[in-house]
Scaffold this motif. Structure first.
Motif, mmCIF file in Angstrom:
data_model
loop_
_atom_site.group_PDB
_atom_site.id
_atom_site.type_symbol
_atom_site.label_atom_id
_atom_site.label_comp_id
_atom_site.label_asym_id
_atom_site.label_seq_id
_atom_site.Cartn_x
_atom_site.Cartn_y
_atom_site.Cartn_z
ATOM 1 N N ASN A 985 1.125 -5.849 -29.971
ATOM 2 C CA ASN A 985 2.037 -4.232 -29.809
ATOM 3 C C ASN A 985 1.106 -4.222 -27.905
ATOM 4 O OD1 ASN A 985 4.531 -2.930 -28.967
ATOM 5 N ND2 ASN A 985 3.538 -1.177 -30.059
ATOM 6 N N GLU A 986 2.907 -3.945 -27.139
ATOM 7 C CA GLU A 986 2.047 -3.085 -26.245
ATOM 8 C C GLU A 986 3.301 -2.749 -25.681
ATOM 9 O OE1 GLU A 986 2.776 -6.570 -23.347
ATOM 10 O OE2 GLU A 986 0.399 -7.502 -24.270
ATOM 11 N N VAL A 987 3.542 -1.603 -25.532
ATOM 12 C CA VAL A 987 4.231 -0.228 -24.561
ATOM 13 C C VAL A 987 4.106 -0.137 -23.446
ATOM 14 C CG1 VAL A 987 5.805 2.031 -24.959
ATOM 15 C CG2 VAL A 987 4.541 -0.070 -27.065
ATOM 16 N N LEU A 994 2.013 3.611 -17.670
ATOM 17 C CA LEU A 994 0.382 3.021 -18.196
ATOM 18 C C LEU A 994 0.628 2.369 -19.865
ATOM 19 C CD1 LEU A 994 -1.945 6.277 -19.053
ATOM 20 C CD2 LEU A 994 -2.657 4.040 -17.146
ATOM 21 N N PHE A 995 0.020 1.279 -19.629
ATOM 22 C CA PHE A 995 0.536 0.052 -20.928
ATOM 23 C C PHE A 995 -0.354 0.886 -21.732
ATOM 24 C CE2 PHE A 995 1.480 -2.572 -17.204
ATOM 25 C CZ PHE A 995 2.551 -2.994 -18.053
ATOM 26 N N THR A 996 0.061 1.237 -23.026
ATOM 27 C CA THR A 996 -0.329 1.130 -24.602
ATOM 28 C C THR A 996 -0.700 -0.443 -24.784
ATOM 29 O OG1 THR A 996 -0.258 3.060 -24.390
ATOM 30 C CG2 THR A 996 -1.128 2.090 -26.908
ATOM 31 N N VAL A 997 -2.045 -1.352 -24.971
ATOM 32 C CA VAL A 997 -2.154 -2.205 -26.040
ATOM 33 C C VAL A 997 -2.372 -1.906 -27.573
ATOM 34 C CG1 VAL A 997 -2.611 -4.302 -25.641
ATOM 35 C CG2 VAL A 997 -1.936 -2.971 -23.403
ATOM 36 N N GLN A 998 -2.184 -2.426 -28.213
ATOM 37 C CA GLN A 998 -2.227 -2.808 -29.567
ATOM 38 C C GLN A 998 -3.305 -3.686 -30.045
ATOM 39 O OE1 GLN A 998 -0.449 -0.502 -32.082
ATOM 40 N NE2 GLN A 998 -1.035 1.910 -31.806
ATOM 41 N N ALA A 999 -4.325 -4.074 -30.432
ATOM 42 C CA ALA A 999 -4.819 -5.528 -30.695
ATOM 43 C C ALA A 999 -5.450 -5.329 -32.197
ATOM 44 C CB ALA A 999 -5.320 -6.355 -29.553
ATOM 45 N N ARG A 1000 -5.283 -7.205 -32.977
ATOM 46 C CA ARG A 1000 -6.709 -7.122 -33.928
ATOM 47 C C ARG A 1000 -7.337 -7.259 -33.349
ATOM 48 N NH1 ARG A 1000 -3.923 -8.382 -39.425
ATOM 49 N NH2 ARG A 1000 -5.387 -6.674 -40.235
ATOM 50 N N LEU A 1001 -9.133 -6.715 -33.773
ATOM 51 C CA LEU A 1001 -9.790 -7.506 -33.370
ATOM 52 C C LEU A 1001 -11.126 -7.668 -33.981
ATOM 53 C CD1 LEU A 1001 -11.477 -8.559 -30.529
ATOM 54 C CD2 LEU A 1001 -12.423 -6.312 -30.263
#
Length: 1093
Positions: A985-987, A994-1001
């Protein structure tokens, strides 16, 4: 002076009404330690000029170096005859156990939110911990100055943005409340009315008009609430302060001394902006104009010299006065808090009172509820802390300690703690005593209090006594307390050990000293640290190696630093041990892969026909060129016998081909008869040596339906392996506590489990055939009867299925005795009918098998007669046979075939149990008991069928949350891509840009991630990693190219990196298993991977 201070402190400690115990909780880097510095400077413990830069509560070197808090620290602050015990907690997710311990000891909390970064994942976590502990909080919106200086927002934008943050916080609290209401309604079977729920939400929510929201800048040392400005403007407007305060937040507008809900003119600002934010924005706009700043100070009637805008703000809106005022007025004292939290604090005593009334427990319960200093002593130890001797001031009460010792960080809930007082140290395994004359000494030890301290950050100051309602440190308990405990003056007090949230140890590593003679010191240091750290896991292997299990990379580094400090010697660690799991892909994915496989197989056959045509043309040409006829026949014979092994081997067309030296043969040998000769030579060469099997070719030649014989060749087990939906696997893992109680401990109500299990299967739309097998032939879950795998046995009757047994159990609980009697009569009649049917069936089977010779007999839903007779001869009952099958099933699940990691999401179906009826000479079975042979055969059948059912590797993953601006957005995404990160997700926040980036790492790719992203973005971006469960690696670890096109594109072996295969081989290598590794990289240049000097 010191005597007067200690006397005053003792008086404040004895007056519980004027005591406030609170924790400061927030996401990492949201300003907790800076805020604490400002409050400490108000007591002249540190200089106001150093506040925010000194980081007084961060006493560790690694805390100062990293700029984050890693442990909870407590300090006492005095303000207006009130004693404030303040705990600064870590904000990093890997130290959440420190937050949990601090919240159990305190009565209130300051919840900090950085207004620029907003509501984050860790903010949600600490809010949930606060709610579960029943703690009242004050919301602090910190770093408001950043909205002016960095983002250059106007007041109207800032108001909208801050109101959104408050709404997000309240939405999280509302979700917690609704979840709890839903659980209560299910358990007690009643529903709350809307008014009650609305009142609960109103008391729970944060609202600026209730003065439980503080707006501040801890670095500039100013803070205010809506009440601060309502008092100022009520005097100027000569109106009621409380009435004005209600309209200072929300969509209210002011015009001609009247307040309305609609703007009178277009673009008009709300009251909060007009009366508050515009005044603050004006000061920051003139921050470089000293004359204007001094003029504003004169208008505000501020005394003293004002040199800059920071001094103006701190004198106009004093930070410490605002925070202390909210702490004293909004947060409860120990008496109020313990009355409200009595069911959380002393849950076991309350249960004992409801079951069996006992005056002793009633007295203990009332003493804790009233925070009675004259009642029985009850002290709860939340954790153990290590303190060096130079940080301890004994004040001539005790001799100076030698070396680093552990001290109990505790709270006195009842009674008064004195020196030389005999007490009982009660562990979590203690039992409640029902009889007054009986004394149960389980996990109870006697002890005499010798050292009592109150805490001042990293320093401890010795005292003689500590009454109820205060935080305290107790010495001399190193050998008696493990992580948490309860101390009481009575031996019948139950343990108050809280149920800590299970923070999983996901990063493991082996630790050893650099010098072997330091091994005892390191072991003692690990023992001390294991007692002090609630989230640390220590495991001693059979080989003597010590494995540390930590919550992450930062937690691991902190543990290594502590061990080196405690042992005073250097240690070294292995590469992190990353946990994996093994699974089988579900049917839908399998169908897709089979379709692709058949397409490739068809393409190979077409290519084979084209090759034959080309070969015929070549033969015709060779005849025209007068080639020798004998050579021609010889070549023709080779061509008919041999096939192109490079293509056909990978398509599973050859079933009986020797695969032990496949890789070598595929490259060097072209024809079958040459292969056989080469294999014989290699067998002779490797005679007596252990050969390394090619795991790749083994898997390609296996099926998911496997038959295995016992060692004596008497019983054959045929097992099929299929995959389960990963959502069902996750559901089983999340409900393992309930399943453990129900299936392993035989406790709990099976009705709830059956309803939820049926619902999840209907939701996932599982295949009808599989559903029928689960209903009628499910033997057990596994491993340990409650794991995320299924064992289905077609040989058992439907009434013996686990699901049917649970259903029958629920019926038996709900039926009346008369109905039960009727059912017993019906069952007796049914049993007679079934017995007659079974006799007739057996007679028919005997007649049908008379003419067959050496056949294997089997049935569905019952055990074959021959097998039953054989088991009876071996004194093995059907239950014992099922237990042996279950044990073999569990052994296979504990260590899968890929890299000896646990198996999840697999369903093993026992298709047949066969028995050989050939007449053999009676001879003694030298292979041991038949139960052991069944265990081994079942284990091998599960392992081999698993390999033939499209196995996949499952890896643990983090949920990575990061905030970045437009300039560093691309760099952040590049770092995630390099580490196999998957952006979810990118908001884009329109207010802050500001970009709030959610990722699976993946966890295996997360090491040094913090350093890399800080280096790539020049320190502008920081990431938060939360454990987010497990994820299947979709890549086939055994992929090899099938067609000529694939071979032409990728070569005989795939050129691209196979991540799953690399991870499997690295894990096998670490565990000392057989693995495949290419040593020579480029033979023509004589380079190799291992440098031997």
């Amino acid at each position: 002076m010191e005597d007067q201070k200690s006397i005053m402190l003792q008086k404040l400690q004895s007056n519980a009404i004027n005591i406030r115990n609170l924790s400061i909780i927030a996401h990492v880097d949201h300003g907790k330690t800076t805020l604490t510095d400002q409050l400490i400077s108000a007591n002249n413990i540190i200089s106001k000029r150093l506040a925010g830069n000194l980081r007084y509560m961060d006493s560790r070197e690694d805390e100062q170096r990293r700029g984050i808090t890693m442990k909870s620290s407590s300090i006492q602050i005095i303000h207006n005859n009130h004693l404030i015990n303040l705990i600064d907690t870590p904000g990093h997710v890997e130290f959440s156990s420190e937050v949990q311990a601090a919240l159990r000891l305190t009565d209130g909390a300051l919840v900090l939110v950085d207004v620029l970064e907003g509501f984050s994942s860790q903010t949600f976590n600490v809010l949930k911990q606060m709610y579960e502990e029943g703690i009242k909080g004050v919301l602090v919106l910190n770093k408001v100055d950043r909205l002016i200086l960095e983002k250059q927002m106007d007041p109207d934008q800032a108001f909208i943005y801050m109101s959104q943050i408050i709404e997000q916080v309240n939405a999280a609290l509302s979700s917690f409340l609704n979840e709890q209401i839903h659980q209560v309604e299910e358990q007690k079977e009643f529903s709350l009315d809307d008014e009650t729920i609305k009142n609960l939400e109103t008391n729970l929510y944060f609202c600026p008009t209730k003065d439980n929201v503080v707006f501040c800048s801890s670095i500039d040392a100013w803070a205010f609430t809506v009440g601060t400005f309502s008092a100022i403007f009520a005097k100027k407007l000569k109106c009621n302060q409380q009435a004005l305060q209600k309209f200072l937040w929300g969509n209210y507008y002011f015009q001609n001394k009247k307040v309305s809900t609609n703007p009178i003119k277009e673009g008009q600002s709300v009251l909060f902006v007009d009366f508050i934010l515009k005044n603050i924005w004006n000061i920051y706009n003139y921050k470089d104009n000293i004359q204007k700043i001094q003029s504003i100070a004169t208008q505000l009637q501020l005394n003293g010299q004002i040199a800059n805008y920071k001094q103006l703000m701190s004198k106009w809106l004093p930070f410490d006065l605002c925070l202390f005022d909210r702490i004293i007025k909004e947060l409860p004292n120990p008496i109020e808090a313990q009355r409200a939290r009595k069911d959380i604090i002393c849950k076991r005593i309350n249960r004992q009172i409801t079951k069996n009334y006992d005056a002793r427990y009633d007295e203990l319960y009332q003493s804790i509820q009233n925070c009675d200093p004259n009642g029985p002593l009850v002290v709860f130890v939340a954790k153990m802390i290590s303190v060096p001797p130079e940080c301890i001031d004994e004040k001539q009460l005790n001799p100076k300690p030698q070396g680093i010792l552990s001290y109990a960080f505790a709270r006195v809930f009842s009674g008064t703690l004195h020196l030389n007082q005999p007490v009982f140290v009660i562990g979590p395994k203690s039992k409640i005593i029902n009889n007054v004359n009986q004394v149960d000494q389980t996990d109870i030890q006697q002890f005499e209090i010798k050292r009592i301290y109150h805490m001042m950050a990293q320093y401890l100051e010795a005292i003689k006594m500590m009454p109820a309602g205060n935080l305290v440190a107790i010495g001399g308990l190193d050998e008696l307390i493990f992580k948490t405990s309860t101390i009481s003056s009575v031996n019948y007090c139950p343990s108050f050990a809280p149920t800590f949230v299970k923070f999983k140890s996901i990063v493991k590593t082996m630790i050893m000293p650099t010098q072997q003679e330091d091994q005892p010191k390191v072991l003692q240091a690990i023992k001390k640290l294991y007692k002090c750290d609630p989230s640390l896991d220590v495991q001693a292997l059979d080989s003597g190696e010590i494995v540390l299990g930590t919550c992450g990379e930062v937690h691991l580094q902190r543990c290594i630093t502590d061990i080196e400090k405690l042992s005073e010697c250097k240690v070294k660690i292995s590469e992190p041990i990353v946990p994996f799991k093994e699974t089988i892909i579900y049917k839908n994915m399998l169908e897709e892969s089979n379709e692709k496989f058949h397409k490739k197989k068809a393409k190979v056959l077409v290519q084979g026909e084209q090759k034959q045509k080309k070969q015929q043309q070549f033969e015709q040409k060779s005849k025209d060129d007068d080639i020798d006829v004998e050579k021609q026949k010889y070549f023709k014979q080779k061509l008919q016998e041999g096939e192109d092994t490079e293509i056909i081997k990978d398509t599973n067309i050859l079933e009986h081909e020797d695969i032990r030296y496949n890789q070598l043969l595929k490259e060097e040998v072209k024809f079958k008869y040459d292969q056989k000769q080469q294999v014989k030579k290699m067998d002779h060469k490797n005679k007596g040596k252990q050969t390394v099997k090619n795991l790749l070719v083994e898997v390609q030649n296996k099926s998911n339906l496997v038959e295995e014989l016992t060692a004596n060749q008497k019983i054959a087990v045929k097992v099929r392996a299929i995959g389960l939906p990963f959502e069902l696997t996750t559901w089983i893992e999340n409900n393992q506590k309930q399943m453990r109680k129900l299936l392993y401990e035989n406790k709990g109500d099976p009705k709830i489990f059956l309803e939820e299990f049926d619902l999840i299967r209907k939701t996932l739309k599982i295949d009808k055939k599989l559903n029928e097998l689960i209903e009628n032939h499910l033997q057990c879950f596994g491993p340990k009867k409650f794991g995320p795998n299924l064992l289905i046995n077609k040989m058992i009757k439907s009434e013996d299925s686990l699901i049917q047994k649970l259903k029958q159990q629920t019926l038996n609980q709900n039926q009346f005795p008369l109905i039960q009697q009727q059912q017993i009569i019906q069952l007796d009649f049914q049993q007679e009918v079934e017995e007659q049917n079974q006799i007739s069936q057996i007679e028919n089977k005997v007649e049908s098998t008379k003419d067959s010779k050496s056949q294997l007999s089997d049935t569905t839903g019952s055990i074959a007669k021959g097998l039953e007779l054989y088991l009876s001869q071996q004194d093995l009952s059907q239950d014992a046979m099922n237990n042996a099958i279950n044990l073999g099933f569990d052994l296979a699940l504990n260590a899968g075939p890929l890299c000896a990691e646990p198996i999840i999401g697999a369903c093993f179906i026992i298709e047949q149990l066969k028995f050989s009826e050939e007449e053999q000479q009676s001879q003694q079975d030298t292979y041991g008991p038949i139960s052991g042979q069944l265990i081994s055969a079942m284990k091998d059948a599960c392992i081999n069928s698993f390999l033939g059912a499209q196995p996949r590797l499952v890896e643990s993953v983090y949920k990575c949350t990061l905030q970045t601006d437009f300039m560093n957005y691309g760099k952040s995404i590049d770092v995630l891509n390099q580490r196999r990160g998957n952006v979810l997700n990118e908001v884009l926040n329109s207010c802050t840009s500001l970009f709030t980036v959610q990722a699976r790492l993946p966890l295996s790719s997360s090491f040094d991630f913090y350093c890399q992203i800080q280096s790539a973005t020049s320190g502008h971006v920081s990431a938060q990693l939360d454990f987010d469960g497990w994820s299947i690696i979709q890549e086939d670890p055994f992929y090899q190219p099938y067609t000529d096109d694939d071979i032409e594109e990728n070569g005989i072996q795939k050129v691209e990196r196979n991540i799953a295969r690399d991870l499997i081989m690295a894990t096998r290598k670490r565990k000392g298993m057989n693995f495949e590794e290419k040593i020579i990289v480029a033979a023509d240049k004589q380079r190799n991977l291992s440098r031997k000097k």
